[in-house]
Scaffold this motif. Structure first.
Motif, mmCIF file in Angstrom:
data_model
loop_
_atom_site.group_PDB
_atom_site.id
_atom_site.type_symbol
_atom_site.label_atom_id
_atom_site.label_comp_id
_atom_site.label_asym_id
_atom_site.label_seq_id
_atom_site.Cartn_x
_atom_site.Cartn_y
_atom_site.Cartn_z
ATOM 1 N N THR A 135 0.809 -1.216 0.000
ATOM 2 C CA THR A 135 0.000 0.000 0.000
ATOM 3 C C THR A 135 0.841 1.265 0.000
ATOM 4 N N GLY A 136 0.490 2.206 -0.863
ATOM 5 C CA GLY A 136 1.143 3.515 -0.879
ATOM 6 C C GLY A 136 0.504 4.440 0.140
ATOM 7 N N ALA A 137 1.337 5.110 0.937
ATOM 8 C CA ALA A 137 0.835 6.005 1.990
ATOM 9 C C ALA A 137 0.777 7.457 1.524
ATOM 10 N N GLY A 138 1.207 7.732 0.285
ATOM 11 C CA GLY A 138 1.245 9.122 -0.173
ATOM 12 C C GLY A 138 2.449 9.849 0.404
ATOM 13 N N PRO A 139 2.609 11.121 0.036
ATOM 14 C CA PRO A 139 3.841 11.846 0.334
ATOM 15 C C PRO A 139 3.918 12.461 1.728
ATOM 16 N N GLY A 140 2.823 12.554 2.476
ATOM 17 C CA GLY A 140 2.900 13.204 3.790
ATOM 18 C C GLY A 140 1.552 13.750 4.224
ATOM 19 N N ASP A 141 1.027 14.705 3.463
ATOM 20 C CA ASP A 141 -0.298 15.254 3.765
ATOM 21 C C ASP A 141 -1.291 14.095 3.859
ATOM 22 N N ILE A 142 -1.916 13.934 5.033
ATOM 23 C CA ILE A 142 -2.748 12.746 5.271
ATOM 24 C C ILE A 142 -3.944 12.695 4.314
ATOM 25 N N SER A 186 12.207 19.950 0.829
ATOM 26 C CA SER A 186 12.369 19.122 2.012
ATOM 27 C C SER A 186 11.019 18.959 2.705
ATOM 28 N N LYS A 187 10.739 17.745 3.186
ATOM 29 C CA LYS A 187 9.504 17.450 3.939
ATOM 30 C C LYS A 187 8.257 17.936 3.212
ATOM 31 N N GLY A 188 8.215 17.660 1.914
ATOM 32 C CA GLY A 188 7.141 18.164 1.063
ATOM 33 C C GLY A 188 5.754 17.707 1.501
ATOM 34 N N THR A 189 4.795 18.566 1.296
ATOM 35 C CA THR A 189 3.362 18.382 1.591
ATOM 36 C C THR A 189 3.056 18.366 3.086
ATOM 37 N N THR A 190 4.057 18.603 3.937
ATOM 38 C CA THR A 190 3.818 18.673 5.388
ATOM 39 C C THR A 190 3.933 20.145 5.821
ATOM 40 N N PRO A 191 3.501 20.461 7.046
ATOM 41 C CA PRO A 191 3.630 21.855 7.503
ATOM 42 C C PRO A 191 5.087 22.333 7.550
ATOM 43 N N GLU A 192 6.053 21.404 7.596
ATOM 44 C CA GLU A 192 7.465 21.809 7.634
ATOM 45 C C GLU A 192 8.109 21.878 6.254
ATOM 46 N N GLN A 193 7.294 21.823 5.224
ATOM 47 C CA GLN A 193 7.865 21.880 3.871
ATOM 48 C C GLN A 193 8.749 23.111 3.692
ATOM 49 N N LYS A 194 9.917 22.873 3.097
ATOM 50 C CA LYS A 194 10.820 23.992 2.798
ATOM 51 C C LYS A 194 11.400 23.801 1.404
ATOM 52 N N THR A 195 11.431 24.842 0.616
ATOM 53 C CA THR A 195 11.974 24.762 -0.736
ATOM 54 C C THR A 195 13.113 25.756 -0.885
ATOM 55 N N PHE A 218 1.243 26.640 -1.823
ATOM 56 C CA PHE A 218 1.169 25.960 -0.521
ATOM 57 C C PHE A 218 1.993 26.665 0.545
ATOM 58 N N GLU A 219 3.235 26.973 0.216
ATOM 59 C CA GLU A 219 4.093 27.626 1.224
ATOM 60 C C GLU A 219 3.550 29.012 1.544
ATOM 61 N N LYS A 220 2.959 29.641 0.536
ATOM 62 C CA LYS A 220 2.345 30.951 0.745
ATOM 63 C C LYS A 220 1.182 30.830 1.746
ATOM 64 N N SER A 221 0.332 29.808 1.526
ATOM 65 C CA SER A 221 -0.828 29.679 2.419
ATOM 66 C C SER A 221 -0.385 29.242 3.806
ATOM 67 N N ALA A 222 0.652 28.381 3.880
ATOM 68 C CA ALA A 222 1.153 27.940 5.183
ATOM 69 C C ALA A 222 1.675 29.151 5.960
ATOM 70 N N ARG A 223 2.397 30.029 5.245
ATOM 71 C CA ARG A 223 2.915 31.241 5.894
ATOM 72 C C ARG A 223 1.766 32.110 6.386
ATOM 73 N N GLN A 224 0.756 32.244 5.521
ATOM 74 C CA GLN A 224 -0.383 33.078 5.902
ATOM 75 C C GLN A 224 -1.073 32.516 7.134
ATOM 76 N N ASN A 225 -1.228 31.176 7.171
ATOM 77 C CA ASN A 225 -1.852 30.547 8.336
ATOM 78 C C ASN A 225 -1.026 30.810 9.580
ATOM 79 N N ALA A 226 0.297 30.668 9.448
ATOM 80 C CA ALA A 226 1.182 30.872 10.595
ATOM 81 C C ALA A 226 1.006 32.305 11.115
ATOM 82 N N LEU A 227 0.928 33.274 10.191
ATOM 83 C CA LEU A 227 0.767 34.668 10.600
ATOM 84 C C LEU A 227 -0.575 34.885 11.293
ATOM 85 N N ALA A 228 -1.612 34.233 10.735
ATOM 86 C CA ALA A 228 -2.948 34.393 11.293
ATOM 87 C C ALA A 228 -3.017 33.912 12.744
ATOM 88 N N TYR A 229 -2.234 32.854 13.058
ATOM 89 C CA TYR A 229 -2.289 32.267 14.396
ATOM 90 C C TYR A 229 -1.224 32.849 15.329
#
Ligand code: SAH
Length: 254
Positions: free
Chosen positions: A7-14, A197-206, A242-253
């Motif tokens: 079974t394939g578990a996909g790249p990270g994002d559940i 690095s750590k693609g599709t997760t909250p720690e993704q970095k490019t 994605f990284e843009k929205s993750a950043r925006q979420n981080a700022l919002a919280y």
């Protein structure tokens, strides 16, 4: 005798898990798993499900493949539903073929459940399409595990002269040699490269650079990480959602 689901578990994002994978994970009596980009998947298993870890630590398998095959086989003798869970897709550098063959030779019933491979989904989460009209008409997924200067290298480096996309998996520790080799075969030194690095997760970095400077810029990124070489990398300027929205979420919280 039980049935084995490779079974394939996909790249990270559940949420990138397939419905079929989610179903067998919930039904599993035992789950045999590698280091997963998202261990939360295991929490979907039913009460009493057994977990067997056979993954890698620091690039080294804690069990050789032959022993992993045996663990899967023995599990099928004991349990009805055996899930062999792998990151991404089981047939893209996942050794799923070897495990399936081993089970076939022992008369064990199995199914393959494809997963979303990191090789296309991680670039997508970094805003990099692996093909794009007028930029790249094909993409290759290549192992970066093999050192490019190895005498008996099986990688057809000479075929990589076009501008089309190349995705290297398992290549971060060979990044410098891979970049040098591509310059040697004639690619321009300023040809675009991204390491994700750590693609599709909250720690993704490019990190984006060129064949000449990518090693200095990206060498210390945490794994898992993959390398994208190609002009498609430039599309990230408009498509980095994605990284843009993750950043925006981080700022919002914050
Ligand atoms: N079967 C897997 C690949 C296994 S090889 C698949 O289809 O995705 C393992 C390599 O995949 C890693 O060395 C890394 O290059 C890449 N990889 C897997 N998950 C990743 C992630 N979340 N982010 C970046 N690279 C990843």
């Amino acid at each position: 005798m039980g049935k084995v689901y490779l079974t394939g578990a996909g790249p990270g994002d559940i949420e990138l898990l397939t419905l079929k994978a989610a179903r067998v994970i919930k039904e599993a009596d035992v789950i045999i798993y590698d280091r997963l980009a998202n261990p939360e998947i295991l929490q979907m298993a039913k009460n009493g499900c057994e977990f067997i870890y056979v993954g890698k630590e620091d690039g080294k398998h804690i069990l050789p493949q032959e022993q992993i095959n045996e663990v899967i086989y023995k599990s099928a003798l004991r349990y009805d539903v055996v899930v062999r869970l792998k990151g991404g897709d089981p047939f893209v550098f996942g050794r799923g073929g070897e495990e399936g063959k081993y089970l076939f030779e022992r008369g064990v019933d199995f199914e393959i459940i494809p997963g979303i491979t990191s090789s296309i989904s991680v670039p997508a989460y970094a805003g990099i399409p692996v093909t794009h009209r007028g930029v790249s008409v094909s993409f290759r997924v290549v192992t970066g595990h093999e050192a490019p200067n190895k005498e008996a290298s099986q990688i057809p480096w000479e075929n990589f002269k076009t501008d089309d996309t190349i995705v290297f998996l398992m290549g971060l520790h060979n990044l410098q040699q891979i970049a040098q080799k591509l310059i040697e075969i004639g690619k321009p030194k300023d040809f675009p490269v991204a390491v994700i690095s750590k693609g599709t997760t909250p720690e993704q970095k490019t990190v984006v650079g060129t064949l000449e400077n990518i090693y200095e810029k990206a060498r210390d990124l945490p794994t898992p990480a993959l390398i994208v070489v190609g002009k498609v990398v430039n599309l990230r300027e408009s498509l980095n959602w994605f990284e843009k929205s993750a950043r925006q979420n981080a700022l919002a919280y914050a």
